[in-house]
Scaffold this active site. Sequence first.
Site, PDB file in Angstrom:
ATOM      1  N   ASN A  49     -80.034   2.859  59.475  1.00  0.00           N
ATOM      2  CA  ASN A  49     -81.501   2.807  59.374  1.00  0.00           C
ATOM      3  C   ASN A  49     -82.001   2.897  57.934  1.00  0.00           C
ATOM      4  O   ASN A  49     -82.949   2.215  57.555  1.00  0.00           O
ATOM      5  CB  ASN A  49     -82.139   3.883  60.260  1.00  0.00           C
ATOM      6  CG  ASN A  49     -81.687   5.286  59.932  1.00  0.00           C
ATOM      7  OD1 ASN A  49     -80.614   5.498  59.368  1.00  0.00           O
ATOM      8  ND2 ASN A  49     -82.492   6.260  60.301  1.00  0.00           N
ATOM      9  N   GLU A  73     -76.120  15.459  58.967  1.00  0.00           N
ATOM     10  CA  GLU A  73     -77.540  15.283  59.282  1.00  0.00           C
ATOM     11  C   GLU A  73     -77.590  14.467  60.559  1.00  0.00           C
ATOM     12  O   GLU A  73     -77.221  13.288  60.575  1.00  0.00           O
ATOM     13  CB  GLU A  73     -78.278  14.579  58.152  1.00  0.00           C
ATOM     14  CG  GLU A  73     -79.790  14.667  58.326  1.00  0.00           C
ATOM     15  CD  GLU A  73     -80.473  13.335  58.301  1.00  0.00           C
ATOM     16  OE1 GLU A  73     -81.131  12.998  59.312  1.00  0.00           O
ATOM     17  OE2 GLU A  73     -80.357  12.622  57.292  1.00  0.00           O
ATOM     18  N   CYS A 130     -84.678   9.266  61.813  1.00  0.00           N
ATOM     19  CA  CYS A 130     -84.338  10.543  62.452  1.00  0.00           C
ATOM     20  C   CYS A 130     -85.427  11.586  62.260  1.00  0.00           C
ATOM     21  O   CYS A 130     -85.540  12.522  63.060  1.00  0.00           O
ATOM     22  CB  CYS A 130     -83.017  11.070  61.907  1.00  0.00           C
ATOM     23  SG  CYS A 130     -82.973  11.202  60.106  1.00  0.00           S
TER      24      CYS A 130
END
Length: 492
Positions: free
Chosen positions: A159, A258, A292
Amino acid sequence: MSLGDSIAGSEWDQMYIDGGWVDATGGETLEVTNPSTQKAFAEVPAATTQDVDAAYEAAGEAQPGWEATSRADRNELVKTALDTLRERSDDLVELLAREGGSASGKAKGELALTQSDFETALDLAPPEEEVRDSAFVEGKRHHIVEEPVGVVGIISPWNYPVHLTTRALAPALALGCTVVVKPASDTPISGGLFLAEIADEVGFPDGVVNVVTGRGAEIGDRMAGHPVPRVISFTGSTAVGKRVASQAGNSITLPALELGGNGPNVVTEDIDVDRAARIGAVGSFTHQGQVCISINRHIVHEDVYDDYVEKLTTYANSLDMGDPTTDDVDLGPLINESQLDSITEFVNQSIEQGATLETGGEADELFFEPTVLSGVTNEMAAACNEHFGPVAPVIPVGSDEEAVEVANDTEYGLAASVQCEDDARARSLADRIESGMVHINDHPIQDEPNAPFGGLKQSGLGRYNDEWVRDELLEEKWISVQHDEREYGLLD
């Protein structure tokens, strides 16, 4: 290799190991597809576990020499890489659009973050050596020093493929660590091979930067569980992150993770509703919601709920969607069909569970309309899952206490936001939300070099940026010096 030529469809069919461009040992390649057209525009190597072994072996052999290189000489190469990145900024923005479906604003924002990663790395240095007197022995001193951990493995997502690679890569290089990068198979060029080309052009010593491309299902376990790296930096889903952590743990490798999020956006009744809805739209629809740290749930006080839903719907309907490689648009396509199927299912399930579709909900190819759902509860599919798409579920609440309860009713704790006019009340809400990052009167899609980036609960381990990532990439050593003769008891 020319980036312009590569975008046109040629020559990314080799990966970068030990200072050279090499074929995959199995001879296979993967197609790189433009999600806007769903047509392939390049091929990259499909690495094998043997290729991963070769990359880590090269990094391990290069580590002592790179660690011994002076900070000034390392920084000279990092600075040259930054300069080269700036020179190629237009090419990178185009590549992010073609490979990852990034609209211009998002691509330029990612470019700025990537440049900041290198700029911040140039200022990183180990803490000064600390000297302490012994707590027990006269004439003894302790010297505490920090040294590079060694080889760092980086598994990055699709992303924000460049930034989420360089936020680990740039500081690792500056602090004296060598690296092996495995970019996502949807974005192997922008997330890896593009950076390898810069490293090759700049002239990093052989083995300092290595990039292998391939399917995570085939080489992911070897990347994460290899015995050579001391740190594995992974960004991705919580489910995959748990597997990465397990594999890394088997080799006593530190996992810096993460992971997923289910970001709450708490809106109180005293807020300027139009402003709050505008912030909410940015937080939910940036990069098609494929972030996210995006807003996954809008938790809105019932006194302003209807007005908020109406204005959020208006903002959603105002966004232009299209091919970012040919048009100036707000939103591009989703990354692949798997994402489309998942988002569609979450929306349809939520409607079946009683949510009202205010706008959107339809797809044309991989282009999914910005979607607003009202009448949502925290148990509905689009709210209790990380939907990772341009979907804004809006949940009504009657009090601050209920808002905090709903916000925290998730396994995740990555990013959150609060829209509230009263500073003390807003801070109280932020303090009670279980999240690694909370942003007041702004959206949560924030990343700045001088603030710690990371999550709580199932959203990850460790922190990125500045001195916080330095803590992940350095390890302490205790050297003691006995200056005076001492008695030992046993032989005295």
